[in-house]
Design a protein around this motif. Structure first.
Motif, short mmCIF file in Angstrom:
data_model
loop_
_atom_site.label_atom_id
_atom_site.label_comp_id
_atom_site.label_asym_id
_atom_site.label_seq_id
_atom_site.Cartn_x
_atom_site.Cartn_y
_atom_site.Cartn_z
N ALA A 5 17.55 -46.56 -28.19
CA ALA A 5 18.08 -45.86 -27.68
C ALA A 5 18.65 -46.56 -26.87
O ALA A 5 20.38 -46.37 -26.43
CB ALA A 5 17.59 -44.09 -27.41
N LEU A 6 17.94 -47.71 -25.86
CA LEU A 6 18.12 -48.31 -24.79
C LEU A 6 18.93 -49.25 -25.31
O LEU A 6 20.14 -49.44 -24.50
CB LEU A 6 17.07 -48.96 -24.52
N LEU B 186 23.16 -49.52 -23.55
CA LEU B 186 22.95 -50.90 -23.12
C LEU B 186 24.98 -51.54 -23.28
O LEU B 186 25.22 -52.05 -23.53
CB LEU B 186 22.26 -51.94 -23.39
N GLY B 187 25.00 -50.70 -24.68
CA GLY B 187 25.76 -51.54 -25.51
C GLY B 187 26.94 -50.90 -25.66
O GLY B 187 28.36 -51.07 -24.97
N LEU B 188 26.68 -49.56 -25.10
CA LEU B 188 27.99 -48.61 -24.60
C LEU B 188 28.84 -49.17 -23.25
O LEU B 188 29.66 -49.04 -22.59
CB LEU B 188 27.04 -47.21 -24.72
N ARG B 189 27.85 -49.62 -22.32
CA ARG B 189 27.94 -50.00 -20.87
C ARG B 189 28.72 -51.41 -21.41
O ARG B 189 29.44 -51.37 -20.77
CB ARG B 189 26.67 -50.55 -19.90
N LEU B 190 28.07 -52.23 -21.91
CA LEU B 190 28.87 -53.75 -22.24
C LEU B 190 30.10 -52.72 -23.08
O LEU B 190 31.15 -53.88 -23.03
CB LEU B 190 28.11 -53.92 -22.66
N ALA B 191 30.79 -51.96 -23.36
CA ALA B 191 31.91 -52.07 -24.34
C ALA B 191 32.84 -51.56 -23.17
O ALA B 191 34.57 -51.97 -23.18
CB ALA B 191 32.21 -50.78 -25.59
N GLY B 192 31.75 -50.94 -22.55
CA GLY B 192 32.89 -49.90 -21.67
C GLY B 192 33.24 -51.42 -20.28
O GLY B 192 34.39 -51.18 -19.35
#
Length: 150
Positions: free
Chosen positions: A28-29, A33-39
């Motif tokens: 989940a973490l 973090l992957g979604l934040r990086l994609a943003g």
């Protein structure tokens, strides 16, 4: 022996359950973090696209200046070969005025190019600052605060 065996199996089951929970929490973490990086990557792509769009008028300006220089060369060739009409001073004044205009546009273009060179550095600095803020927010377990627009 049966009591010991039961406790051993229960302990092993609890250990497996704890490992499964830890794995799910890490997954989940990583997804978060992957979604934040994609943003962040999307923001960088938007900034690069905007920089490319800002460079398009500069290209058009260079094309226009190249055409003007070609016209001036042909006028100067006419002066050199003596193909000027009786109003040679008027034509020379027109060439001089075009050269002044061209020089002014070249100075403005140099300033725009200098500003365009700084644009990627500013974009990278802004993204790096936002990324550092996000990491520090995660490290401090505080909610993130949206950065103020420039």
């Amino acid at each position: 022996m049966s009591d010991f065996s039961t406790r051993l199996w229960r302990s092993l089951g609890n250990i497996v359950l704890a490992m499964l929970n830890a794995t799910l929490i890490l997954i989940a973490l990583c997804l978060f973090l992957g979604l934040r990086l994609a943003g962040t990557v999307n923001d960088i792509a938007t900034n690069v696209t905007q920089s490319a769009l800002d460079a398009a008028p500069l290209r058009e300006e260079v094309r226009e200046m190249t055409d003007q220089i070609a016209g001036l060369r042909s006028d100067l060739a006419a002066v050199g070969t003596g193909e000027l009409a009786d109003g040679a001073t008027g034509q020379l004044a027109a060439i001089d005025a075009r050269l002044d205009t061209l020089q002014t546009r070249a100075a403005a273009l140099r300033e725009q190019i200098g500003a365009a060179r700084l644009a990627p550095e500013r974009a990278i600095a802004a993204v790096a600052g936002a990324f550092a803020n996000e990491i520090s927010a995660l490290a401090n377990c505080t909610p993130s605060i949206a950065p103020e627009p420039d």
